[in-house]
Design a protein around this motif. Structure first.
Motif, PDB file in Angstrom:
ATOM      1  N   GLY A 155      29.539  38.179  37.742  1.00 28.21           N
ATOM      2  CA  GLY A 155      30.700  37.490  36.955  1.00 28.21           C
ATOM      3  C   GLY A 155      30.548  36.374  36.127  1.00 28.21           C
ATOM      4  O   GLY A 155      29.392  36.030  36.335  1.00 28.21           O
ATOM      5  N   TYR A 191      33.169  40.874  42.391  1.00 31.61           N
ATOM      6  CA  TYR A 191      33.449  40.255  41.354  1.00 31.61           C
ATOM      7  C   TYR A 191      33.990  38.860  41.588  1.00 31.61           C
ATOM      8  O   TYR A 191      35.031  38.768  42.301  1.00 31.61           O
ATOM      9  CB  TYR A 191      34.364  41.057  40.472  1.00 31.61           C
ATOM     10  CG  TYR A 191      34.788  40.558  39.328  1.00 31.61           C
ATOM     11  CD1 TYR A 191      33.701  40.048  38.188  1.00 31.61           C
ATOM     12  CD2 TYR A 191      36.095  40.338  38.727  1.00 31.61           C
ATOM     13  CE1 TYR A 191      34.134  39.572  37.028  1.00 31.61           C
ATOM     14  CE2 TYR A 191      36.538  39.915  37.396  1.00 31.61           C
ATOM     15  CZ  TYR A 191      35.428  39.671  36.690  1.00 31.61           C
ATOM     16  OH  TYR A 191      35.541  38.935  35.196  1.00 31.61           O
ATOM     17  N   ALA A 294      35.488  44.149  35.002  1.00 34.27           N
ATOM     18  CA  ALA A 294      34.666  43.324  35.307  1.00 34.27           C
ATOM     19  C   ALA A 294      33.290  42.961  34.814  1.00 34.27           C
ATOM     20  O   ALA A 294      32.735  41.704  34.564  1.00 34.27           O
ATOM     21  CB  ALA A 294      34.525  43.152  37.028  1.00 34.27           C
TER      22      ALA A 294
END
Length: 306
Positions: A155, A191, A294
């Motif tokens: 992320g 994520y 994501a």
């Protein structure tokens, strides 16, 4: 009662995501780091009793997202944890630990919270000791505490992770993206914003106290499937490779970071799948970010920051 939520390690990937999630939910935040930089920043060295006490003063909930350098977990994590526990106890706060899966050691089948702490390597034993310290402090009535466990994350801000530089920074630059381990086995990935949301849920729900929870995740892809999604988002010609055990040993002779991976290679050569049933049963099914969304957000961040 105070609504101050204190994030230790707030300039790190997980800590920064937790601070963002807390603000989005309307909580008052103290974002603690050595530098004290960033929104709601507060400078403190939480590896020391004095610094930890200063950081945690007045807190309702403390999120422990800081950690020693990776290579020094075994030597430094227990003492670090003791300083934080003492500070949280003094503040009368609840503690939420951002944890991982190292303590389980090699596994067969999906990982639930009832697994024994079977790791025999130094990093796995350090994580087991830290978890035992926190839960013992809870049982003794010193603090109210829970642990939120996640697998490898990715992320925005995710630089110090097995998925960051090797996959996202590479793909963002049009270079070869390398999956560390066997790309044909299932591997749960987390994520960062979803991991942060799970940790904040533990912080908001006192009934979470007294145990470890596997934070909610989407179904595990294989490494190959994950790389395919990355290149679908990145565009251009896919350029993939896998770092297998033999190459890891060779590169580890000259690269200390790669060498460290050998200690927990059992996380790379078999299915590594998180069972989050307990969390969902206790707190409901969360809204998780689809892998494609994501991955696109992560690539966008790496294109401007890495």
């Amino acid at each position: 009662m105070t609504d101050l939520h204190v994030v230790l390690g707030a300039t790190g990937a997980i800590g920064g995501a937790v601070a963002d999630e807390l603000r989005a939910r309307g909580h008052r935040v103290r974002a603690v780091s050595r530098s004290g930089g960033g929104p709601d920043g507060h400078a403190a060295d939480v590896t020391t009793p004095e610094g930890a006490a200063d950081a945690c003063e007045g807190a309702a909930v403390v999120y422990q997202c800081a950690q020693p350098p990776y290579a020094r977990w075994a030597e430094e994590f227990p003492g670090f944890t003791d300083a934080v526990l003492t500070a949280v106890e003094r503040a009368g706060a609840r503690l939420v630990m951002a944890d991982n899966l190292y303590m389980y050691g090699p596994v067969k089948g999906p990982m639930g919270e009832d697994l024994p702490y079977a790791a025999t390597n130094p990093k796995g034993r350090a994580r087991a000791k830290v978890a035992d310290m926190i839960l013992a402090a809870h049982r003794e009535g010193r603090v109210r505490a829970s642990l939120g466990r996640a697998s490898d994350y990715f992320g925005p801000r995710g630089l110090n992770t097995i998925l960051g530089p090797t996959i996202f920074a590479a793909a963002a630059a049009g270079k070869t993206a390398r999956w560390v381990g066997d790309p044909d086995v299932l591997h749960t990935v987390a994520y960062l914003p979803d991991t942060a949301a799970g940790l904040v849920t533990l912080g908001e729900r006192p009934e979470a106290d007294g145990q470890a929870w596997h934070l909610p995740v989407l179904a595990a892809p294989t490494g190959t499937e994950f790389l395919d999604m990355v290149w679908d988002a990145a565009g251009g010609r896919a350029r993939n490779a896998a770092l297998h055990r033999g190459m890891q040993r060779v590169l580890g002779l000259v690269n200390p970071v790669v060498k460290e991976l050998g200690e927990t290679w059992y996380q790379r050569d078999r299915d590594w799948v998180v069972d989050d049933t307990a969390f969902r049963a206790a707190f409901g099914d969360p809204t998780l970010t689809p892998h494609e969304e994501a991955i696109a957000a992560t690539l966008a961040w790496f294109r401007t920051h890495a």
